[in-house]
Scaffold this active site. Structure first.
Site, PDB file in Angstrom:
ATOM      1  N   GLU A 268      50.553  41.302  39.297  1.00 41.97           N
ATOM      2  CA  GLU A 268      50.173  40.834  37.958  1.00 41.97           C
ATOM      3  C   GLU A 268      51.376  40.224  37.225  1.00 41.97           C
ATOM      4  O   GLU A 268      51.227  39.272  36.466  1.00 41.97           O
ATOM      5  CB  GLU A 268      49.548  41.968  37.143  1.00 41.97           C
ATOM      6  CG  GLU A 268      48.286  42.581  37.757  1.00 41.97           C
ATOM      7  CD  GLU A 268      47.214  41.572  38.155  1.00 41.97           C
ATOM      8  OE1 GLU A 268      47.157  40.482  37.560  1.00 41.97           O
ATOM      9  OE2 GLU A 268      46.448  41.868  39.106  1.00 41.97           O
ATOM     10  N   GLU A 298      47.668  32.200  42.055  1.00 42.23           N
ATOM     11  CA  GLU A 298      47.759  33.262  43.056  1.00 42.23           C
ATOM     12  C   GLU A 298      49.044  33.123  43.888  1.00 42.23           C
ATOM     13  O   GLU A 298      49.587  34.112  44.365  1.00 42.23           O
ATOM     14  CB  GLU A 298      46.511  33.226  43.950  1.00 42.23           C
ATOM     15  CG  GLU A 298      46.306  34.437  44.815  1.00 42.23           C
ATOM     16  CD  GLU A 298      45.796  35.674  44.066  1.00 42.23           C
ATOM     17  OE1 GLU A 298      45.554  35.585  42.839  1.00 42.23           O
ATOM     18  OE2 GLU A 298      45.670  36.731  44.709  1.00 42.23           O
TER      19      GLU A 298
END
Lengths: 504, 504
Positions: A268, A298
């Site tokens: 994260e 990502e």
């Protein structure tokens, strides 16, 4: 170079984004601090915000301003303005192409279908879910037809474009196919290795508050800015880059297996540092202050989680820090034990529990199946059989039930189709960027061992984050690495690392 | 009994209130979890929400719906509808009476004036603040004139009505005057007492996390519903009843003097239980689900803080609980020591640090002075002299500086005029309700000693909270106690308690 229409357009866009940032805060609160009894009304708040945002996005004036700007010669020499106009036009066209009734129907059926999925999964009853999944794919086809797709493309591209602008199923297939073959070979290679690593060393009982303090220390070291962000706890980890100066991460702690929370937090934080690196202070609300695509997003999270976090160099730095926080829990553990433990690679049933290497096989199966379902090449009733066949073919494992098979993910149940490939695109982009970064920063390994991640972060800031949405993903990849996206860098990285770990 | 216009009006009102609830959440987040770098943009979010809320409140259709409803015979027999219409008409008229330029000017000058106040207070330089305070009172007079006031009333009533609908300066004066005289006598009486209580027993070093756990246990015991609320930490304690099922309290902890946080939490929980007791699940957005006035709101917080929390009975229940949480910090403390310690009463300089009895003298001084300033009976340049004179007359103390005198409060600097009396109205209402409650629940004392606050909470729920804004404050007081508001119950309560504590 600023015209009146362009100023109006940007002011409106900023206002719309401000509404979006409020929506993001309300959503974050729902996952973190909302008292249970507040949940029912929260839905009403969210629905009002969705309505206000939709009204702003589809405002007729946006179309008028856009047309005026597109034919405005004064804006032509400004590449940032041109990037903004390209993306705002795309957003506006997509937002206005969906009939209100279809949006409402997707929301309604999606929510019922998700309930049906919950029930079906709990009872391992695919037949119960089947009619709902059929409805959802029919609605997704309708949605795709409203959006349309480029000549030579296919229906899947229309949905994929929501998450990965400019990408096509054909291009993805071209990269995924060699990846699949070589990954399957790697899996077989390590299955036969004699000296397999063990992850037993990770199974320590470490209380959540100590894990939290350690996680925060690691995130601070790698460069997440806590003056402009937070780390909280939720059932499912996420990152919300909700506003200028405000990026919030969440993670979850299990008392056992502390590496789960650590890698969740690093993942994260990778998303978070991308958000913090975007030029929002200057351009908030404009596409040039927004991220490129889910795949590129990502790539940032996977880079920090896997390429940094699962490296031997990282543990040279992080083991002493872990000892500081965990006291007696890691007395005789060595860097090599930890390094080997976090790099086990073996076929498994559940995507979200899969390792760095085999994860991509799970993703590719979903890509192939959702593409076939959308085209109509596969019937929903035949999904379980096809699912199980591919798990056997690619991963070599038998699926014991649909609950742990084709019903394990929530995505399709509410219409998230075209999303899965972005997970593996992220790994691929990360691999290709990582190769280039190591050329540009030749002493990166020794820097990481010392806990010095500044040069890496600066590279990402200047090469990727600073551009916002100025370039498309493929264009950026070509620009930075000199090549189109390829499976080779990721495969080389995995094989080099795992050959060492498995001693083959 | 529902007409189309009434349905439209209520739907619109709910939507406006939903915007308000979002604003409340965003404000709460600003005080609790917002990262420092997010502050600048937060102002932009708040300003967008203020604009959306203002647009909704002043929407022309509201006026049309109201007119249609007011002449609708079908709604006449419905007392809830009539209460809603009375309050919605009042809100709409007030919202549309202020010219946009005046609202903007008040916001702008108020913010500059508050900055000037900060500077002036830090440097004890009233001359620096004087011109700003003049501007603010001039603006407040303009605002009051836009609102207007009832025949026989005065300019002050227009501002007071913002916080205490239906109240007038004359009525308040009639209750405050006897209160002032008798309170000054009480203060003198205890100043001469030989056996004065000491609050030294409260000066224990107790870490914030232990205080937090104790505070939560007390709040749970008195009836605050944590399924529908939270308790967090902020610089200044507050309560936000932000939405149905969602009421959030905050408090602050000092390691020393644990009673500060405890009473702060109980005070906010009193506000919070009012919010939780309002019929929001059924009527959110309608006045009949909203609180009556700041005075009635404060009566709830003061009742739990002072009438419950500073009673001997409370400590019979709470001391063992405190021992459970604080371990060795309270080894030989007795109930009576604690009871006496939390009931010291002595004149002091600073309002927010004043005790239960003398607090009202601070408030009355402010009421008298702001009323005189607004009427023009007092010039701003003469404020310090008048302030100091009254502190000498009512409290018997010398004011050493304007910083600790007439510049100690932030309120006037940004135009909060007419607000102060609600603090003492709260104490007065609490006193009068408490007298009645003890008649209705004769064994309340012994219940409290056992930690049983359910009957008290139920009384408040059914007698006060359930009605929302159906009755005005004075009307409710008459209905519940059979009498108009009077200073006697509060004074009797204070004298009975303090005579015991001071042994006079």
């Amino acid at each position: 170079m600023t015209t009146a229409a362009y100023s109006s357009l940007l002011a409106h866009t900023r206002r719309t984004a401000t509404l979006g940032s409020i929506d993001a805060l309300v959503s974050w609160d729902q996952e973190t601090y909302l008292p249970p009894s507040g949940a029912a009304f929260r839905a009403e708040q969210m629905s009002l915000l969705a309505e206000l945002t939709h009204t702003a996005r589809t405002d007729n004036r946006v179309g008028e301003w856009l047309s005026a700007c597109e034919s405005d010669a004064a804006l032509k020499p400004d590449p940032l303005a041109q990037a903004n106009l390209r993306e705002l036009r795309r957003d506006f066209d997509r937002a206005t192409k969906l009939p209100t009734e279809l949006v409402a129907e997707m929301a309604k059926v999606g929510s019922q279908s998700q309930e049906a999925w919950k029930h079906a999964r709990a009872n391992n009853d695919f037949k119960h879910f089947e009619p709902w999944l059929e409805k959802m794919f029919a609605l997704m086809r309708k949605k795709a037809e409203c959006y349309g797709w480029a000549a030579g493309g296919e229906v899947y591209d229309a949905l994929l474009g929501e998450y990965e602008p400019g990408a096509s199923a054909k291009e993805i297939e071209a990269v995924f196919t060699p990846l699949r073959g070589r990954l399957a070979n790697l899996v077989a290679r390590y299955a036969g290795a004699k000296n397999k690593p063990s992850d037993a060393v990770l199974s320590k009982l470490i209380p959540a508050d100590k894990q939290h303090a350690f996680g925060q220390a690691v995130l601070k070291a790698i460069g997440f800015d806590f003056q402009a962000g937070r780390l909280d706890t939720t059932a499912h980890p996420f990152c919300s880059g909700m506003a200028p100066g405000d990026t919030r991460l969440t993670t979850r702690y299990r008392d056992e297996h502390f590496s789960d929370a650590l890698y969740g937090s690093m993942h994260e934080a990778g998303h978070g540092m991308y958000e913090q690196g975007l030029p929002k202070d200057k351009y908030f609300g404009q596409p040039i202050a927004d991220s490129i695509s889910l795949g590129i997003h990502e790539s940032q999270s996977r880079m920090w989680e896997n390429f940094v976090g699962r490296s031997r160099e990282f543990w040279v730095f992080a083991l002493p820090l872990a000892r500081q926080h965990f006291g007696d829990a890691l007395p005789q553990t060595t860097v090599d034990e930890l390094y080997r433990a976090v790099n086990t690679a073996k076929p498994s049933l559940i995507r979200v529990e899969a390792d760095e290497a085999t994860y991509n096989l799970h993703v590719m199966i979903r890509f192939e199946l959702e593409r076939a379902l959308l085209r109509g090449d596969l019937k929903v009733k035949d999904l379980p059989g096809e699912w199980n066949k591919r798990y056997k073919d690619y991963l070599g494992i038998d699926v014991p039930s649909d609950a742990k098979g084709c019903m394990q993910d929530v995505h399709w149940s509410f219409g998230l189709v075209g999303y899965f490939p972005t997970y593996t695109l992220g790994n691929l982009y990360a691999g290709q960027f990582w190769e280039k970064i190591n050329k540009d920063i030749p002493d990166l390994s020794s820097r990481m061992e010392k806990g010095d991640f500044a040069a890496l972060k600066t590279w990402l800031n200047t090469s990727i984050h600073a551009h916002g949405k100025r370039y498309r993903a493929g264009e950026l990849c070509q620009m930075l690495t000199g090549k189109p996206l390829s499976a080779d860098p990721l495969l080389n990285h995995l094989q080099r690392k795992l050959d060492g770990v498995y001693g083959v």
